[in-house]
Design a protein around this motif. Structure first.
Motif, mmCIF file in Angstrom:
data_model
loop_
_atom_site.group_PDB
_atom_site.id
_atom_site.type_symbol
_atom_site.label_atom_id
_atom_site.label_comp_id
_atom_site.label_asym_id
_atom_site.label_seq_id
_atom_site.Cartn_x
_atom_site.Cartn_y
_atom_site.Cartn_z
ATOM 1 N N ASN A 381 0.828 -1.225 0.000
ATOM 2 C CA ASN A 381 0.000 0.000 0.000
ATOM 3 C C ASN A 381 0.857 1.269 0.000
ATOM 4 O O ASN A 381 0.340 2.380 -0.089
ATOM 5 C CB ASN A 381 -0.977 0.014 1.163
ATOM 6 N N GLN A 394 3.100 0.807 10.010
ATOM 7 C CA GLN A 394 2.455 -0.413 9.493
ATOM 8 C C GLN A 394 2.167 -0.247 8.008
ATOM 9 O O GLN A 394 1.525 0.706 7.592
ATOM 10 C CB GLN A 394 1.133 -0.690 10.227
ATOM 11 N N GLN A 396 0.827 -2.518 4.418
ATOM 12 C CA GLN A 396 0.029 -3.701 4.052
ATOM 13 C C GLN A 396 0.506 -4.309 2.727
ATOM 14 O O GLN A 396 0.847 -3.583 1.787
ATOM 15 C CB GLN A 396 -1.444 -3.326 3.908
ATOM 16 N N ILE A 398 -0.886 -6.462 -0.305
ATOM 17 C CA ILE A 398 -2.165 -6.796 -0.930
ATOM 18 C C ILE A 398 -1.914 -7.749 -2.112
ATOM 19 O O ILE A 398 -1.157 -7.420 -3.033
ATOM 20 C CB ILE A 398 -2.897 -5.546 -1.435
ATOM 21 N N THR A 400 -3.522 -9.778 -5.243
ATOM 22 C CA THR A 400 -4.655 -9.898 -6.166
ATOM 23 C C THR A 400 -4.555 -11.285 -6.816
ATOM 24 O O THR A 400 -3.590 -11.586 -7.536
ATOM 25 C CB THR A 400 -4.620 -8.813 -7.252
ATOM 26 N N ASP A 406 -9.036 -9.670 -4.086
ATOM 27 C CA ASP A 406 -7.891 -9.148 -3.338
ATOM 28 C C ASP A 406 -7.883 -9.730 -1.934
ATOM 29 O O ASP A 406 -8.939 -10.023 -1.352
ATOM 30 C CB ASP A 406 -7.955 -7.628 -3.232
ATOM 31 N N ASP A 408 -5.568 -9.425 1.963
ATOM 32 C CA ASP A 408 -4.514 -8.874 2.792
ATOM 33 C C ASP A 408 -3.631 -10.021 3.257
ATOM 34 O O ASP A 408 -4.047 -10.874 4.037
ATOM 35 C CB ASP A 408 -5.124 -8.141 3.982
ATOM 36 N N THR A 410 -0.550 -9.487 4.620
ATOM 37 C CA THR A 410 0.523 -8.850 5.381
ATOM 38 C C THR A 410 1.157 -9.828 6.361
ATOM 39 O O THR A 410 2.390 -9.932 6.457
ATOM 40 C CB THR A 410 -0.027 -7.616 6.125
ATOM 41 N N GLY A 428 4.788 -6.586 8.407
ATOM 42 C CA GLY A 428 4.445 -5.292 7.828
ATOM 43 C C GLY A 428 4.698 -4.101 8.722
ATOM 44 O O GLY A 428 4.471 -2.959 8.314
#
Length: 456
Positions: A381, A394, A396, A398, A400, A406, A408, A410, A428
């Protein structure tokens, strides 16, 4: 002869002579001298040497007639001399024949210098007739009374079942007593009956068949199941008979399938042959237990996310083209337990990567490729981050996925700092330690992405 007067004294032939003046005259004299003799029976004339047929223990009166030269006929039965060649078979007195025992003899009647004969047969059999020439038994212990009738040369007929001599070619198959035949075992035997020099035979079959037929030509079974076979025997006289419980059953492999009275029980995967024997015939049925012609799985490939689950359904197609869901009974395995696990077709994605699931059943196997966490894109991110010494942040990761969703990841990703003196990272969370620059990267499902960190 006295003074030319001739007096007859006895039957016979004589020549008389008369002498006078040196001369002799002769004359031939026949006393009761027959020109022909004829024997008759019941007012019917018999030819010389003709045969008559009688039964033992009877009396038969014969008549002897003499025909003289002048054509006159005289009954000379009581005057003739009667004899029998074999008196133990028949004797004779004044033409009255008395039969004693079975056999043949010749009766001779003599009168004067002539004689005539009659052949006599006593109790002589011309043929035997059976009530049955073939006897079929379907069970041991069954009985059948066969009668034999004798035809004698005198034209009489008599049931001689109790008098005849009976024998069997095998008392293990059939026994006989005065024509009563009893089945003692499976097979074929020949019963022989003898009487009066004549012989006849009876073919006996015990539990014999011209053809056997099984209710099914093939058995496709699963372990632990049963199937009932029915066996029928056909013969030309009795028709079709269910002999399932009478037959001898066997299996080529009791580890695959066993059989008792036609009931087949499947025990283990493989092939076996069930054999039934009855009446000298044999029939077989092939049995396949958990033997597949091919396997079919409901999905050709799987793409899962870590921690995700799915289910595969395995179908076996057997040689008779029947189908069965064998998901629960198949042997499942995975090429890598760290990526994916499987239990009776239930799939669990463990970690990122590629693996292969294999199912085995009935001598066949099939594999399904599995990809866990197959990504389309992977990013953070943040692209660039600037922090002060001692500060945390922090970020993240991601993912896909190939299906467009999608997630998370992390915590699931593997994080790394290029310079741990400047900053370190875990799940993360970036923590700075000193001034400088570092690259923070994260790896997940074979893909890596990163951000640039500057610490002032």
């Amino acid at each position: 002869m006295q003074k030319g007067k001739v007096t007859a004294y006895a039957v016979g032939h004589a020549v008389l002579s008369a002498v006078l003046g040196g001369k002799t005259a002769k004359i031939t004299v026949d006393v009761d001298q027959a020109s022909t003799l004829t024997v008759s029976r019941q007012q019917a004339d018999l030819k010389d040497g003709e045969q008559i047929n009688l039964q033992p223990g009877v009396y038969e009166q014969l008549k002897l007639t003499s025909t003289f030269a002048d054509g006159t006929k005289v009954d000379v039965t009581d005057k003739a001399v009667w004899t029998s060649k074999l008196a133990t078979v028949a004797d004779v007195s004044k033409g009255n024949v008395h039969t004693i025992d079975k056999g043949e003899t010749t009766i001779t009647a003599s009168f004067g210098d002539r004689s005539v004969t009659v052949k006599v047969t006593v109790g002589v059999v011309s043929s035997l007739t059976l009530s049955d020439s073939k006897v079929l038994f379907s069970e041991e212990g069954e009985t059948k009374q066969v009668k034999v009738e004798s035809s004698f040369k005198d034209g009489t007929r008599k049931d001689v079942s109790s008098e005849a001599e009976w024998s069997t070619s095998s008392d293990k198959i059939a026994k006989v007593n005065e024509g009563l035949i009893k089945a003692t075992g499976s097979g074929k035997a020949v019963i022989t009956v003898k009487y009066g020099g004549q012989t006849e035979t009876i073919n006996v079959e015990v539990q014999q068949a011209s053809r056997l037929a099984m209710s099914q030509k093939q058995l496709i079974m699963a372990s632990g199941t049963d199937a009932q076979l029915q066996l029928t025997a056909t013969d030309s006289e009795r028709g079709v008979d269910d002999v399932t419980l009478k037959a001898e059953w066997s299996t080529s492999s009791d580890k695959v399938a066993d059989v008792v009275d036609g009931l087949v029980t499947a025990y283990g995967s493989g092939k076996a042959t069930i054999t039934a024997k009855y009446g000298g015939k044999t029939v077989t049925v092939p049995v396949e237990v958990d033997v597949a012609k091919k396997l079919v799985v409901n999905k050709k490939s799987l793409s899962l996310k870590s921690g995700g689950t799915d289910t595969l359904v395995l179908t076996a197609v057997f040689s008779d083209n029947s189908e069965q869901d064998v998901t629960a009974s198949a042997d499942w395995s995975t090429a890598n337990y760290n990526i994916v696990d499987v239990d009776a077709g239930n799939i669990t994605a463990v970690g990122s990567g590629k693996s292969k699931l294999t199912a085995k059943f009935g001598g066949k196997s099939i594999s399904v490729p599995v990809t866990v966490d197959e990504l389309k894109y992977f990013k953070l991110n943040e692209r660039n981050v600037a922090l002060s010494v001692g500060e945390t942040k922090q970020v993240q990761a991601i993912a896909t996925y190939k299906d467009g969703t999608d997630g998370d990841v992390t915590v699931s990703g593997v994080w790394k700092s290029s310079n741990t003196k400047v900053a370190d990272v875990k799940d993360g969370i970036i923590t700075t330690y000193g001034k400088g620059k570092a690259t923070i990267s994260v790896k997940f499902a074979g893909k890596t992405t990163s951000l640039q960190l500057t610490v002032k």
